[in-house]
Every structure is written in C-alpha cells, then in structure tokens.
Motif scaffolding. Structure first.
Motif, short mmCIF file in Angstrom:
data_model
loop_
_atom_site.label_atom_id
_atom_site.label_comp_id
_atom_site.label_asym_id
_atom_site.label_seq_id
_atom_site.Cartn_x
_atom_site.Cartn_y
_atom_site.Cartn_z
N TYR A 22 -5.45 -1.55 -7.16
CA TYR A 22 -5.69 -2.99 -7.17
C TYR A 22 -4.70 -3.74 -6.30
CZ TYR A 22 -5.53 -7.77 -8.93
OH TYR A 22 -5.49 -9.13 -9.02
N GLY A 23 -3.41 -3.41 -6.42
CA GLY A 23 -2.39 -4.14 -5.67
C GLY A 23 -2.66 -4.16 -4.18
N PRO A 24 -2.80 -3.00 -3.54
CA PRO A 24 -3.06 -2.98 -2.09
C PRO A 24 -4.47 -3.39 -1.70
CG PRO A 24 -1.98 -0.95 -2.83
CD PRO A 24 -2.46 -1.67 -4.05
N GLN A 25 -5.50 -2.88 -2.42
CA GLN A 25 -6.87 -3.04 -1.96
C GLN A 25 -7.48 -4.38 -2.30
OE1 GLN A 25 -8.37 -0.84 0.08
NE2 GLN A 25 -6.36 0.16 0.05
N VAL A 26 -7.04 -5.01 -3.38
CA VAL A 26 -7.56 -6.33 -3.74
C VAL A 26 -6.62 -7.43 -3.25
CG1 VAL A 26 -8.22 -7.87 -5.64
CG2 VAL A 26 -8.80 -5.43 -5.74
N LYS A 31 2.86 -1.18 -0.94
CA LYS A 31 3.60 -0.39 -1.93
C LYS A 31 5.05 -0.28 -1.49
CE LYS A 31 3.39 3.87 -4.63
NZ LYS A 31 4.82 4.20 -4.49
N GLY A 32 5.96 -0.64 -2.38
CA GLY A 32 7.37 -0.59 -2.07
C GLY A 32 7.99 0.76 -2.41
N ARG A 33 9.22 0.95 -2.01
CA ARG A 33 9.95 2.19 -2.28
C ARG A 33 10.54 2.15 -3.67
NH1 ARG A 33 15.13 3.86 -2.23
NH2 ARG A 33 15.95 1.88 -1.44
N ASN A 34 10.34 3.23 -4.41
CA ASN A 34 10.94 3.34 -5.74
C ASN A 34 12.42 3.63 -5.66
OD1 ASN A 34 8.02 3.77 -6.36
ND2 ASN A 34 8.81 4.05 -8.42
N PRO A 35 13.25 2.95 -6.45
CA PRO A 35 14.64 3.35 -6.56
C PRO A 35 14.74 4.77 -7.11
CG PRO A 35 14.27 1.20 -7.56
CD PRO A 35 12.93 1.78 -7.29
N ASP A 36 15.78 5.50 -6.74
CA ASP A 36 15.93 6.88 -7.20
C ASP A 36 15.98 6.97 -8.72
OD1 ASP A 36 15.98 7.71 -4.57
OD2 ASP A 36 18.18 7.75 -4.45
N SER A 37 16.52 5.94 -9.37
CA SER A 37 16.66 5.96 -10.83
C SER A 37 15.40 5.51 -11.55
CB SER A 37 17.83 5.08 -11.26
OG SER A 37 17.61 3.73 -10.86
N ASP A 38 14.34 5.18 -10.83
CA ASP A 38 13.13 4.66 -11.46
C ASP A 38 11.90 5.21 -10.74
OD1 ASP A 38 11.48 3.21 -13.13
OD2 ASP A 38 11.67 1.34 -12.01
N PRO A 135 -6.31 -5.15 5.52
CA PRO A 135 -6.18 -6.24 6.50
C PRO A 135 -5.93 -7.58 5.81
CG PRO A 135 -7.97 -4.79 7.13
CD PRO A 135 -7.51 -4.32 5.77
N HIS A 136 -4.83 -8.21 6.15
CA HIS A 136 -4.40 -9.41 5.44
C HIS A 136 -3.41 -10.15 6.33
CE1 HIS A 136 -2.59 -11.96 2.31
NE2 HIS A 136 -3.56 -11.61 1.50
N GLY A 137 -3.45 -11.49 6.29
CA GLY A 137 -2.59 -12.30 7.13
C GLY A 137 -1.19 -12.50 6.61
N GLY A 138 -0.90 -12.01 5.39
CA GLY A 138 0.45 -12.10 4.85
C GLY A 138 0.61 -13.22 3.84
N PHE A 139 1.80 -13.25 3.23
CA PHE A 139 2.11 -14.16 2.14
C PHE A 139 3.26 -15.10 2.51
CE2 PHE A 139 0.16 -10.41 0.45
CZ PHE A 139 -0.66 -10.84 -0.57
N ILE A 227 -13.65 -10.03 -2.00
CA ILE A 227 -13.36 -8.71 -2.58
C ILE A 227 -13.49 -8.76 -4.09
CG2 ILE A 227 -11.51 -7.03 -2.98
CD1 ILE A 227 -10.55 -7.64 -0.11
N VAL A 228 -12.95 -9.81 -4.70
CA VAL A 228 -13.04 -9.96 -6.15
C VAL A 228 -14.50 -10.03 -6.59
CG1 VAL A 228 -12.60 -11.58 -8.05
CG2 VAL A 228 -10.77 -10.98 -6.46
N ARG A 229 -15.31 -10.80 -5.88
CA ARG A 229 -16.73 -10.93 -6.24
C ARG A 229 -17.49 -9.64 -6.00
NH1 ARG A 229 -19.18 -15.82 -3.26
NH2 ARG A 229 -20.90 -15.43 -4.69
N THR A 230 -17.22 -8.96 -4.90
CA THR A 230 -17.90 -7.70 -4.60
C THR A 230 -17.60 -6.65 -5.65
OG1 THR A 230 -17.90 -8.14 -2.22
CG2 THR A 230 -18.16 -5.85 -2.91
N ARG A 231 -16.35 -6.60 -6.08
CA ARG A 231 -15.95 -5.64 -7.11
C ARG A 231 -16.30 -6.10 -8.51
NH1 ARG A 231 -10.96 -2.07 -5.97
NH2 ARG A 231 -11.01 -1.76 -3.71
N GLU A 232 -16.84 -7.31 -8.64
CA GLU A 232 -17.22 -7.89 -9.92
C GLU A 232 -16.05 -7.91 -10.90
OE1 GLU A 232 -20.69 -5.70 -11.16
OE2 GLU A 232 -22.00 -6.89 -9.87
#
Length: 313
Positions: A22-26, A31-38, A135-139, A227-232
């Motif tokens: 959901y995070g990337p596709q919607v 996706k960020g890098r996980n800390p070694d401790s997590d 594909p996204h213009g950014g935040f 995307i939200v509507r297509t995925r219902e």
C-alpha cells in the motif's frame, strides 16, 4: 518552542504485509532503510529524510509516537528547560533509540490525553535519495514538516489546550467547521498551513482520525484518487476544497484503519490574522461516503500501552 512541525510518525500494526504494498503502490512512498536494531519494522520516505513514517509490529493498530522537530540543538535545549519549568516529565532517548529515529538527540513525553510525543533535532538525510514507489511528483515536507495529524480524545479539558499553547508553544487556529469539540493547533515555525495537530472530542474513544500529507501538484492528488477508486479502497470523503484552508484533497482509509488526506495547495494559505468561523466545512465536494472515525479509533485501554495505564510514562 522553536518547533518546525511533525518530523516523523510511528505506528503499531498487525498489517505490515498490507503496508508493504500500500505505501509505495497507492501513496507513492519510498521504502526506507531499516536501522540495524529494528529489522522487523517498515519505514517509509516521502522526501530526502531517512524516514517520515514508521510501522512497527503490534497486536492492534494504534499510534506509537509523534516526533516533533526542533529547529536545532539550542532550540531543543530551550524546550527541555521549558518542560522542566512546566513540570512535564520527559525521558531522554538512549543511543539506540536515537539511531532508530535517525536523530542526534530526542526526549519522550506524554500529552494530558496520554499520547506519546518525542522532541528531536537533526534527523539524518541524504540529498536526492527519495525515489517514489510509483510514478509520483513528490511530497511537500521539509520546512513545514511531514504533514498533520488529527487525534481523538475521550476528554477535552483546559489542561490539553494549556499544554499545547503554553508548554509546546503552538498557535491556536480555531475549532473549524466540524461538529463537536475540535481544536486545531500550529507549531511556532510553520507558516505554510493552518494546523499541524488537532484533537477531536469523542467520549470513551481514542486513536488517529486522519493524517494529512501534502503533494506537489493537483495531478498527484488526482492520480492517487484514481488508484484508490480502481482498487475500491474505502473512502471517508470524496475530492473537495476546504473553506478554512483552501486546499484540494480527499480522504481514504489505510490498512491500519485511519485515513490519509492527500492534499494539494491550489492557492496560498491566507494565514490567521483573526480566528475564522466557517459556516461549512468545504466550498465544494468532500461528500461524506464513509465513517468519520475509522477502525483505528478504539477505547483508551486498546490505544494506550499497559505501562502508561499503570501510571508510568
């Protein structure tokens, strides 16, 4: 306090697998890098910071913490003096926690409702490291923070507004046009939007109502909407333009039961030289097609951790 805005948000969820897609596709998050401790959590980027959203394994969906960004070390130290003078208990984060958050220093504390907050400075970043998941213009983030959050509180008393205004140094924006008791507040250094945090009153209930994120263009809102509507996916409110802060947005529910408001600025925010009292929530659109409170809003016993309910911070 010299606070820029929300630097990061952390959640607990049993729906990590759903968030991985959901995070990337919607939403278009990276996706960020996980800390070694997590290694088991999920981190998302929306700009060049190490991360802005973190999702940790948990038995129920709930907010874990709100990370507020102080302007720098001196502002951070001044804030701790202010906490001490106001009698606000706080705990300094150790080296491991600071590394998880990717910051130089942080402290943890609670608001009068019981939500956990963190104050930090100097979050790690890498220039040109944000690559959207689709594909996204950014935040829009950086000097305005990662976005805003609206929380539900079972009680809305004067101690909450005292904490936000007199301790945190936030500006009171107003009650908005919604039904019931709601308070909107803006951090001292955020001159770009009306609120960073809001609390809505719902007796016996707590949790996240929605999180607002700003995107670079109306096209980014429209493509996310499609995307939200297509995925219902379940929606809260359709596309529309608010009255009090004239932006274009819509609301839909995430895998964790709270809503994301995806927002684009269609004209500059007019500021708040006086307290507005809009007669209606929106100029057009924003048809309510789902519940105002999603599944993320629960009883205080479900939302607050057992240690806090036992009387400890």
């Amino acid at each position: 306090m010299d606070i820029i805005g929300i630097g990061y948000l952390g959640f607990e969820t049993p729906e990590l697998d759903a968030w991985r897609e959901y995070g990337p596709q919607v939403m278009g998050f990276a996706k960020g890098r996980n800390p070694d401790s997590d290694p088991d959590s999920l981190y998302f980027k929306i700009d060049d910071r190490r991360h802005r959203f973190a999702f940790h394994p948990g038995a129920v969906d709930r907010l874990s913490y709100i990370g507020w960004e102080a302007l720098g070390r001196l502002a951070f130290e001044d804030a701790l003096k202010r906490f001490t003078a106001a009698g606000v208990e706080f705990v300094r984060g150790d080296a491991e926690l600071c590394e998880k958050r990717g910051v130089r220093e942080l402290v943890c504390f609670r608001d009068p409702v019981g939500y956990r907050h963190e104050l930090f400075y100097a979050q790690k970043w890498t220039p040109r490291s944000f690559i959207p998941g689709r594909p996204h213009g950014g935040f829009l983030a950086n000097e305005r923070g990662a976005g805003h959050i609206v929380l539900i509180t079972p009680e809305y008393g004067p101690e909450l507004e005292h904490f936000l205004v007199n301790v945190m140094g936030f500006s009171w924006y107003g009650a908005g046009a919604g039904k019931g008791r709601t308070g909107f507040f803006r951090s001292k250094l955020n001159h770009h939007t009306s609120h960073d945090i809001a609390y809505g009153h719902s007796p016996g209930r707590m949790g996240v109502q929605h999180v607002g994120v700003f995107v670079n263009s109306i096209r980014d809102v429209g493509e996310t909407y499609d995307i939200v509507r297509t995925r219902e996916l379940p929606m809260m409110m359709t596309l529309g333009q608010h009255t009090q802060d004239p932006h274009l947005s819509f609301y839909h529910f995430t895998p964790s039961g709270f809503a994301f408001e995806t927002i684009a600025e269609i004209e500059p925010w007019q500021g708040d030289p006086f307290e507005l009292n809009p007669e209606r929530l929106s100029l057009w659109g924003h048809e309510m097609v789902g519940p105002v409170l999603g599944l993320s809003v629960k009883t205080p016993a479900e939302v607050l951790d057992a240690q806090y309910l036992g009387g400890k911070a």
